[in-house]
Design an enzyme around this catalytic site. Structure first.
Site, PDB file in Angstrom:
ATOM      1  N   ILE A  16      39.694  37.566  39.099  1.00  0.00           N
ATOM      2  CA  ILE A  16      40.737  37.731  40.118  1.00  0.00           C
ATOM      3  C   ILE A  16      40.626  39.060  40.852  1.00  0.00           C
ATOM      4  O   ILE A  16      41.392  39.324  41.767  1.00  0.00           O
ATOM      5  CB  ILE A  16      42.147  37.615  39.492  1.00  0.00           C
ATOM      6  CG1 ILE A  16      42.347  38.619  38.353  1.00  0.00           C
ATOM      7  CG2 ILE A  16      42.394  36.210  38.998  1.00  0.00           C
ATOM      8  CD1 ILE A  16      43.737  38.586  37.744  1.00  0.00           C
ATOM      9  N   GLY A  17      39.675  39.925  40.473  1.00  0.00           N
ATOM     10  CA  GLY A  17      39.535  41.193  41.179  1.00  0.00           C
ATOM     11  C   GLY A  17      38.359  41.988  40.662  1.00  0.00           C
ATOM     12  O   GLY A  17      37.903  41.823  39.529  1.00  0.00           O
ATOM     13  N   GLY A  19      36.852  46.124  40.730  1.00  0.00           N
ATOM     14  CA  GLY A  19      37.068  47.527  41.068  1.00  0.00           C
ATOM     15  C   GLY A  19      35.790  48.316  40.954  1.00  0.00           C
ATOM     16  O   GLY A  19      34.698  47.766  40.748  1.00  0.00           O
ATOM     17  N   GLY A  20      35.903  49.633  41.061  1.00  0.00           N
ATOM     18  CA  GLY A  20      34.731  50.485  41.016  1.00  0.00           C
ATOM     19  C   GLY A  20      34.077  50.529  39.645  1.00  0.00           C
ATOM     20  O   GLY A  20      32.869  50.699  39.527  1.00  0.00           O
ATOM     21  N   MET A  21      34.897  50.384  38.605  1.00  0.00           N
ATOM     22  CA  MET A  21      34.353  50.501  37.260  1.00  0.00           C
ATOM     23  C   MET A  21      34.654  49.293  36.377  1.00  0.00           C
ATOM     24  O   MET A  21      34.256  49.266  35.219  1.00  0.00           O
ATOM     25  CB  MET A  21      34.920  51.755  36.580  1.00  0.00           C
ATOM     26  CG  MET A  21      34.466  53.055  37.225  1.00  0.00           C
ATOM     27  SD  MET A  21      35.012  54.483  36.280  1.00  0.00           S
ATOM     28  CE  MET A  21      36.784  54.360  36.465  1.00  0.00           C
ATOM     29  N   VAL A  24      38.394  42.337  36.766  1.00  0.00           N
ATOM     30  CA  VAL A  24      39.634  41.799  36.199  1.00  0.00           C
ATOM     31  C   VAL A  24      39.586  40.276  36.251  1.00  0.00           C
ATOM     32  O   VAL A  24      39.246  39.683  37.283  1.00  0.00           O
ATOM     33  CB  VAL A  24      40.875  42.313  36.968  1.00  0.00           C
ATOM     34  CG1 VAL A  24      42.153  41.775  36.312  1.00  0.00           C
ATOM     35  CG2 VAL A  24      40.891  43.839  36.979  1.00  0.00           C
ATOM     36  N   LYS A  39      40.981  43.143  31.815  1.00  0.00           N
ATOM     37  CA  LYS A  39      40.145  44.072  32.577  1.00  0.00           C
ATOM     38  C   LYS A  39      38.960  44.484  31.718  1.00  0.00           C
ATOM     39  O   LYS A  39      39.141  45.002  30.602  1.00  0.00           O
ATOM     40  CB  LYS A  39      40.973  45.297  32.976  1.00  0.00           C
ATOM     41  CG  LYS A  39      40.265  46.266  33.902  1.00  0.00           C
ATOM     42  CD  LYS A  39      41.237  47.335  34.341  1.00  0.00           C
ATOM     43  CE  LYS A  39      40.632  48.231  35.399  1.00  0.00           C
ATOM     44  NZ  LYS A  39      41.610  49.225  35.879  1.00  0.00           N
ATOM     45  N   ASP A 133      44.816  57.662  41.441  1.00  0.00           N
ATOM     46  CA  ASP A 133      44.269  56.649  42.349  1.00  0.00           C
ATOM     47  C   ASP A 133      45.387  55.795  42.931  1.00  0.00           C
ATOM     48  O   ASP A 133      45.286  54.572  43.004  1.00  0.00           O
ATOM     49  CB  ASP A 133      43.257  55.776  41.609  1.00  0.00           C
ATOM     50  CG  ASP A 133      42.392  54.952  42.579  1.00  0.00           C
ATOM     51  OD1 ASP A 133      42.270  55.356  43.752  1.00  0.00           O
ATOM     52  OD2 ASP A 133      41.843  53.919  42.149  1.00  0.00           O
TER      53      ASP A 133
END
Length: 669
Positions: A16-17, A19-21, A24, A39, A133
């Site tokens: 569903i997503g 990110g940089g690291m 998810v 995550k 962030d």
């Protein structure tokens, strides 16, 4: 990763997503039967011991943050080479997507969102956790309009011993000047980022933009933002002053705590504008200036010092004193300007070196366009519009609970990253929400509430307690009924309502004595009872009517009520007592349930006190009177000369003693 079970408990479902690291996924907690977000750290970071150690520390720290405006962290762990954090699964859309879709928000809505984020930060800061962030992509707007701050993935405790640097890990459009410069960070760095989030929400655009992250980061250090009202005239002065105070370059000029910012935003929402004005006085002064061109860091500092001196100069100074003071200020400003220009020059030099190294160490690169939430056709058209710099890669489809069907839910490479010419962009298009699995509803009959909820949870169903019901067969407090019958099919995630037993229901029993059998039966059945009919004779109750019922008063609904119906008076055989003596005859009739009425008469052929006849004979109702004719013996007669004689006619009857004369008849008992 899909369908993999982490920690023997969490089933990984669709992505569903990204990110940089980390990536998810949506997942299912098999133990509690609830949807979760999982995550997982990207492999290149999981292999780094320092990142892994920090991941563990930050997962534990985030789990301790309890707030209605912070996404809950349930669990964390390592499965094989995969580090994972299990979080609350949120429905809704992130604030960035909302701004892109709807544009600038209403001032009150901006303040409401800002106050909720400030409350979340206040909780984190009290635990010495700096988010670092804060950006609209990390603010989830839920269906009820409230927000949740997500992704403490790069957050860390201020005094963490696991990191010794302050490298820039946030997103360039939202990082504070001190974060860009690698300085020590405190709560005010999150306040700066929140100011930019509110700026973007109020205007529909970020205050600083550029071709690459370095350009944007340098603008964060040396340029002043254009006042929001110059971009969106609907932004009022009070909200603008709050936003600009959050975005002061010097951390000391911002709100010093998230709690302080929250109270100012609360004053704004309550219409206490005098309190807002007092809290943002310096910012208000600066915000009224027209920004015609970006200021250098030195010019901004000089302007700020000039405003502060104008406000703070004591009254009553002489011209000479003022001249000396101004000369001293000029010297001080010159030294400050020299130092600031040196810092800015060093940053610019570093930026130039980085840019040069990047250029000479790679082929020509460009920033990857953001294709998320576009239709497939729109995304492919945007790739085509790059004039051959990027090319179409694979197009896949996946289910998603958060992205509408037909829209791009993921892309590779990620938007905003730089990539060389000829790079293929792969996209994943949403198929909409994944159809829920079909499950069999368990039979909950006789279970306790906890047992029922556990049984439903095991198959992915949601339990809900309904109103209790009466039951003749189920123990009080156990499940007596459920909304979907056991053994039926349902979709995972459906809600099954169960109802607990209140035991048998007691109701009033209608009084049906004196009613006909049919009427009495109907009345009792209408009240919820079963009916048992018995019959008996009665001398007092007419045939066919109810003599009595049992029980009376109240009874358990569904119980059996016995009614006794009259068959009328009982008819029995009348004993024959003719020829018996009077006493024997009377005793015989009494024993048979009859009364008797003796009548006497003379009879030449029947001895005295012997029954001559009875009426009725055969049968009669108990309690009836039987007439007995009893002999007085022969009748005596007297002649004219006084001698006596007996008449054989026997036509006269007396009561047992001789009468003098006459024809009268009397009866005796």
């Amino acid at each position: 990763m899909s369908d993999r079970v982490l920690g023997g408990r969490y089933t990984v479902q669709d992505k569903i997503g990204t990110g940089g690291m980390a990536v998810v996924y949506r997942g299912l907690d098999e133990v509690l039967g609830r949807m979760v977000a999982i995550k997982t750290m990207l492999p290149q970071y999981a292999a780094d011991p320092s990142f892994a150690a920090r991941f563990k520390q930050e997962a534990q720290a985030a789990a301790a943050l309890q707030s209605p405006y912070i996404v809950s962290v349930y669990d964390w762990g390592k499965d094989g080479d995969t580090y994972y954090i299990v979080m609350e699964y949120l429905r809704g859309t992130d604030l960035k997507t909302g701004i892109r879709k709807h544009g600038a928000l209403d001032c009150k809505k901006v303040a409401q969102i800002g106050s909720q984020i400030a409350q979340a930060l206040s909780v984190a800061h009290r635990h010495d956790i700096i988010h670092r962030d804060i950006k609209p992509q990390n603010i989830m707007v839920q269906p009820d309009g409230n927000i949740k701050v997500m992704d403490f993935g790069i957050a860390r405790a201020k005094n963490s011993h696991l990191t010794t640097d302050n490298s820039v890990l946030g997103t360039a459009h939202y990082v504070s000047p001190e974060q860009t410069q690698g300085k020590e960070l405190g709560p005010t760095t999150d306040i700066y980022s929140l100011g930019i989030v509110m700026y973007e929400a109020a205007t529909g655009q970020v205050p600083f933009d550029g071709d690459d992250a370095i350009t944007v980061a340098l603008k964060q250090v040396k340029e002043q933002p254009k006042p929001p009202s110059q971009i969106n005239p609907n932004v009022d002065a009070a909200l603008e002053s709050i936003i600009l105070k959050c975005m002061q370059k010097d951390p000391a000029d911002r709100f010093q705590t998230a709690d302080e910012l929250y109270h100012v935003l609360r004053d704004y929402l309550a219409g206490r504008m005098a309190a807002v004005s007092n809290a943002t006085a310096l910012t208000n002064l600066g915000a009224t200036q027209t920004v015609t061109a970006p200021l250098s860091a030195a010019e901004a500092s000089t302007a700020a010092m000039s405003r502060i001196n104008t406000i703070s100069r004591p009254k009553g100074q002489t011209a000479t004193e003022r001249a000396k003071e101004q000369e001293a200020e000029k010297t001080k400003k010159h030294k400050k300007r020299t130092a600031i220009l040196a810092v800015v020059g060093a940053i610019a030099l570093i930026a130039a070196i980085v840019a040069a190294v990047t250029y000479f160490n790679s082929s020509q690169t460009e920033s990857v366009p953001n294709l998320l939430n576009l239709t497939e056709d729109e995304a492919l058209q945007q790739i085509e519009n790059s004039n051959g710099f990027f090319s179409k890669g694979s197009v896949k489809e996946q289910y998603s609970d958060t992205v509408a069907e037909g829209l791009v839910m993921d892309q590779d490479p990620d938007a905003g990253t730089t990539a060389p010419k000829g790079t293929q962009i792969n996209i994943v298009v949403s198929k909409g929400a994944k159809p829920a699995a079909t499950v069999t509803v368990p039979d909950l009959s006789g279970m306790s509430p906890s047992e029922a909820e556990e049984a439903l949870s095991k198959v992915g169903l949601v339990a809900k307690a309904g109103d209790s019901v009466y039951s003749d067969t189920v123990e009080v407090g156990k499940v007596a009924a459920q909304s979907v019958a056991g053994g039926s099919s349902a979709k995972a995630g459906d809600t099954i309502t169960y109802q607990l037993s209140k035991g048998p229901e007691s109701v009033d029993v209608p009084d049906v004595t004196g009613q006909s059998q049919s009427d009495a039966t109907s009345a009792l059945q209408a009240a919820g009872f079963e009916v048992d009919v018995q019959s008996t004779s009665s001398d007092s109750v007419e045939k066919g009517l109810v003599i009595s019922q049992s029980p009376t008063g109240t009874a358990t609904k569904g119980a059996t009520i016995t009614i006794t119906v009259s068959t009328g008076s009982e008819t029995v055989s009348v004993p024959s007592v003719v020829g018996m003596d009077k006493d024997t005859a009377q005793s015989t009739l009494a024993n048979a349930g009859f009364k008797y009425d003796p009548q006497y008469r003379y009879d030449d052929s029947t001895p005295v006190n012997q029954v001559i006849s009875q009426s009725p004979t055969g049968s009669a109702k108990k309690g009836d009177t039987i007439t007995l004719v009893i002999s007085n013996g022969p009748q005596s007669s007297t002649t004219d000369n006084g001698s006596s004689s007996t008449s054989s006619s026997g036509s006269n009857t007396t009561s047992g003693t001789s009468g003098t004369s006459g024809s009268s008849t009397t009866s005796g008992n």
